[in-house]
Design an enzyme around this catalytic site. Structure first.
Site, PDB file in Angstrom:
ATOM      1  CE  LYS A 125      95.771   6.847  85.259  1.00 53.99           C
ATOM      2  NZ  LYS A 125      94.493   7.373  85.677  1.00 53.99           N
TER       3      LYS A 125
ATOM      4  CD  GLU B 233      80.288  16.211  76.915  1.00 51.49           C
ATOM      5  OE1 GLU B 233      79.858  15.196  76.331  1.00 51.49           O
ATOM      6  OE2 GLU B 233      80.550  16.234  78.130  1.00 51.49           O
TER       7      GLU B 233
ATOM      8  CB  THR C 188      77.300  15.090  80.357  1.00 51.62           C
ATOM      9  OG1 THR C 188      77.492  15.825  81.558  1.00 51.62           O
ATOM     10  CG2 THR C 188      77.754  15.908  79.189  1.00 51.62           C
TER      11      THR C 188
ATOM     12  CD1 TRP D 126      98.179   4.698  82.475  1.00 57.33           C
ATOM     13  CD2 TRP D 126      97.151   5.534  80.671  1.00 57.33           C
ATOM     14  NE1 TRP D 126      98.108   6.048  82.632  1.00 57.33           N
ATOM     15  CE2 TRP D 126      97.480   6.600  81.544  1.00 57.33           C
ATOM     16  CE3 TRP D 126      96.495   5.825  79.489  1.00 57.33           C
ATOM     17  CZ2 TRP D 126      97.180   7.935  81.249  1.00 57.33           C
ATOM     18  CZ3 TRP D 126      96.195   7.146  79.195  1.00 57.33           C
ATOM     19  CH2 TRP D 126      96.534   8.190  80.072  1.00 57.33           C
TER      20      TRP D 126
END
Ligand code: AMP
Length: 550
Positions: free
Chosen positions: A440, A331, A186, A445
Site C-alpha cells: 500500500k 476452502e 488451511t 495498491w
C-alpha cells in the site's frame, strides 16, 4: 411441487462403486514407498477399501470420527480415503511438510482417533507421540515384512494385515449426502490453521464440475498422474475424478523430482498431469539436460501459485504440451477458475493465447465470483481495476470446523478469498496479490506478485520475492529480494533497468536486496510472513528514486 426423480444421495463411495463395476480392470499404478512399482485395479481397490472399512469398524471407528492420513500419493492412500469416507467417517489429510508443532495442533484440534501413515513419517510420529493423546492407533501403510521399522510406535498396526482380516460386508454409503466426508486445514499464514470440512455432496458436485472439458476434462482414455499431493487441497479432486471416469491412475509415491516424474510419465504413457509450478520447473530442466521428449503427455494443469510464462512457452514450444492455468484454494474443494479460452478469446493469435494462459481464468458452473472494494461494492470487469476476490458456490466453505474464525461469509453469502484480483471483459480473472501481501503506497495498491513474476524472468534470477517496507511518506514501498542462480553476480541497477518500462514508474522497487535463500512454506508458496520477519530490522535506503513519481 417437488420433482419426481429418484433419491440417489451424492456420496463418494458411489464413485468407487462405479469405477469397480464399469472400469474394474483399469490399473492404479503406484511407486510404493518401499520402492517397487505396484499394480492394482479399481476392482481390487474397491474390495480392499471395503475390507479396510470393516477393519476400522472393528477398531471402534464410528461415523463422524476423524481418521487422519499422513501419506504420499499411492494406491494404499486412495484405499484408505475410500475406506474412511465409505463408512461415514471423516478423512483428515495431514500435510507432512508442516512443522511438528503445527501437525500436533491440527491432530488435537481435529481429535483424530487413528492416523494412517507411510513409513517415511514413522520417526516423526514416534518423536511426537506423547503430544497426540486422542490417537489410539497408527495404521502403517505397509506389509508385515516392513513393520519392524514401526517397532517404536505405540499403537502401530499393519495396513495389509487389516485389509486381509477385514470383512467386506460393511455398512458402506447409505447416509445423507450432507454427511461430513473430508477435513483439510488451511496453511495458516495468519493465526492457527483452520479446518475446511467437506461434505460428500460438495465433493461429488466438485467431481462432476471438474470433469467438464474446460476444467480437467478427463476421459476413460486418459492416464492421469497426480503429482499434486492428496494431502494438500484434495489433490485437486483427482482421487475422485479419475475413478469417476475410469481413467488409469499413476501415483508417484514419495519421489517427486524431475527424473522420477519423467520416468513414470514415459513408462506408463501418461496423457495428463497436474502439479504446482516448481514441479514443472524441475521436470523441464530435467528434459532439457537429457534432451528428452515427452511422447504421450498432452495436457498439464498448473496451479497453487502463478504460472511463470517460461513454463507455458517451454511446454508448448519445446514439448507440444498444452498448459491450463488453474486457481483455487482449500476452502473451494479446491478448484475455482481455469484458463481455457472461451468464445470471446477464440480468435487470439498464439502470443495472445500465451497471455491468456497467464491469467488464472474463468469460473466454471458452480463457482460464482466477484471483485469488490473494501465497502463490498462490486468493481468493474475491465481487466485493470483490482479488488478483493469473493466466491460463492456449493463446494465452497460456509464456516470453518468448530466455528474457528467466526463468521466467514459476507451479507451476500460470499466468501472473501483473501486474494486481490482483476476480472477482464471476457470474464478472465487474474490474481494481483494476496490481500495481506499487497503493497500500500500512498493509498494505492502495488501488486507484489506482478513485480516478482517479471523479476524472475531476469536471466540471472533463480527466484524473486517482493515485500512492502515501511516508508514515512508513502506508508510502504516495494523492496525486491532476489536469489541469484548458482555462480551469478548482479547489481541492483541491472534488475531495476530490467524492470523499467515493464511496470508503472511508481511501482519500481525502492531497493533490490540479494539473498541466499527465499523461504517456501509447507505448500510450496513463497513464505512472505517469514521473509517479513527476517527483514524486520531492514530500513529503506534514504535515497528513493521512485518517491517523487509515486
Ligand atoms: P491453498 O488453500 O493452500 O491451496 O492456497 C490457496 C491460495 O493459493 C489462493 O488463495 C491463492 O492465493 C494461491 N493460489 C492458488 N492458485 C494460484 C494461482 N494459479 N496463481 C496465484 N495464486 C494462486
Amino acid at each position: 411441487m417437488l420433482g419426481l426423480m429418484q433419491d440417489w444421495p451424492l456420496t463418494v463411495d458411489k464413485i468407487l462403486d462405479h469405477a469397480a463395476r464399469w472400469h474394474g480392470e483399469v490399473e492404479i499404478v503406484s511407486r510404493s514407498v518401499e520402492g517397487p512399482i505396484v499394480r492394482t485395479t479399481y476392482a481390487q481397490a474397491h474390495e480392499r477399501a471395503r475390507r479396510l472399512s470393516g477393519a476400522l469398524a472393528g477398531l471402534g471407528v464410528k461415523p463422524g470420527d476423524r481418521i487422519a492420513t499422513l501419506a504420499w500419493n499411492t494406491a494404499r492412500h486412495l484405499e484408505a480415503w475410500y475406506a474412511i469416507m465409505g463408512m461415514g467417517a471423516v478423512c483428515h489429510t495431514l500435510n507432512p511438510r508442516l512443522f511438528a508443532d503445527q501437525l500436533c495442533y491440527i491432530i488435537n484440534h481435529a481429535e483424530d482417533k487413528i492416523i494412517f501413515t507411510d513409513l517415511t513419517f514413522v520417526p516423526t510420529l514416534i518423536e511426537h507421540r506423547a503430544k497426540m493423546p486422542t490417537v489410539k492407533h497408527f495404521v502403517v501403510m505397509t506389509d508385515e515384512a516392513h513393520m519392524a521399522a514401526a517397532a517404536g510406535l505405540e499403537g502401530a498396526v499393519c495396513f495389509e494385515t487389516l485389509v486381509a482380516g477385514g470383512s467386506p460386508d460393511v455398512a458402506w454409503g447409505g447416509f445423507d449426502e450432507n454427511t461430513a466426508c473430508g477435513l483439510c486445514y488451511t496453511s495458516g499464514t495468519t493465526g492457527n490453521p483452520k479446518g475446511v470440512l467437506y461434505s460428500h455432496r460438495s465433493n461429488f458436485l466438485h467431481t462432476l464440475v471438474t470433469l467438464a472439458s474446460d476444467v480437467m476434462g478427463f476421459s476413460a482414455r486418459d492416464t492421469i498422474l497426480p503429482v499434486v499431493p492428496m494431502f494438500h487441497a484434495n489433490a485437486w479432486g483427482i482421487a475422485f475424478s479419475a475413478p469417476a471416469v475410469g481413467a488409469k491412475l499413476v501415483m508417484p509415491g514419495a519421489k517427486l523430482d524431475g527424473a522420477s516424474v519423467y520416468e513414470l510419465l514415459e513408462s506408463e504413457r501418461v496423457t495428463f498431469s497436474a502439479a504446482v509450478p516448481t514441479v514443472w520447473q524441475m521436470l523441464l530442466s530435467e528434459l532439457r539436460d537429457k534432451q528428452a521428449k515427452l511422447s504421450t503427455l498432452k495436457r498439464v494443469v498448473i496451479g497453487g501459485s502463478a504460472v511463470p510464462e517460461a513454463i507455458v512457452r517451454g511446454f508448448r514450444d519445446e514439448f507440444g504440451v498444452d498448459v491450463t492455468h488453474a486457481w483455487g484454494m482449500t476452502e473451494m474443494s479446491p478448484l475455482g477458475t481455469l484458463s481455457a479460452p472461451n468464445q470471446a478469446t477464440l480468435g487470439l493469435d498464439p502470443e495472445g493465447q500465451v497471455r491468456l494462459k497467464l491469467k488464472q481464468g474463468r469460473a466454471p458452473l458452480g463457482v460464482d465470483m466477484e471483485i469488490e472494494d473494501d465497502a463490498d461494492h462490486p468493481l468493474p470487469h475491465d481487466g485493470k481495476t483490482f479488488g478483493r476476490l469473493k466466491v460463492k458456490g456449493p463446494f465452497i466453505a460456509r464456516e470453518y470446523f468448530k466455528g474457528e474464525g467466526g463468521r466467514i461469509l459476507d451479507d451476500h453469502g460470499f466468501f472473501d478469498t483473501g486474494d486481490v484480483a482483476t476480472i477482464d471483459e471476457a470474464g478472465f480473472m487474474q490474481i494481483t496479490d494476496r490481500a495481506k501481501d499487497v503493497i500500500k503506497s500512498g493509498g494505492e495498491w502495488i501488486s507484489s506478485i506482478e513485480i516478482e513474476n517479471l523479476a524472475v524472468g531476469h536471466p540471472k534470477a533463480a527466484i524473486a520475492a517482493v515485500i512492502g517496507a515501511a516508508h514515512p511518506k508513502w506508508d510502504e514501498r516495494p523492496v525486491l529480494l532476489v536469489k541469484l542462480k548458482e555462480g551469478e553476480t548482479a547489481s541492483k541497477e541491472e534488475f531495476l533497468s530490467f524492470l523499467e518500462g515493464k511496470i508503472a514508474k511508481w511501482w519500481m522497487p525502492d531497493d533490490v536486496v540479494f539473498v541466499d535463500d527465499i523461504p517456501l512454506g509447507a505448500t510450496g508458496k513463497i513464505d512472505k510472513k517469514l521473509i517479513r520477519d527476517r527483514m524486520k530490522a531492514y530500513v529503506l535506503p534514504t535515497a528513493q528514486p521512485a518517491k517523487e513519481s509515486a
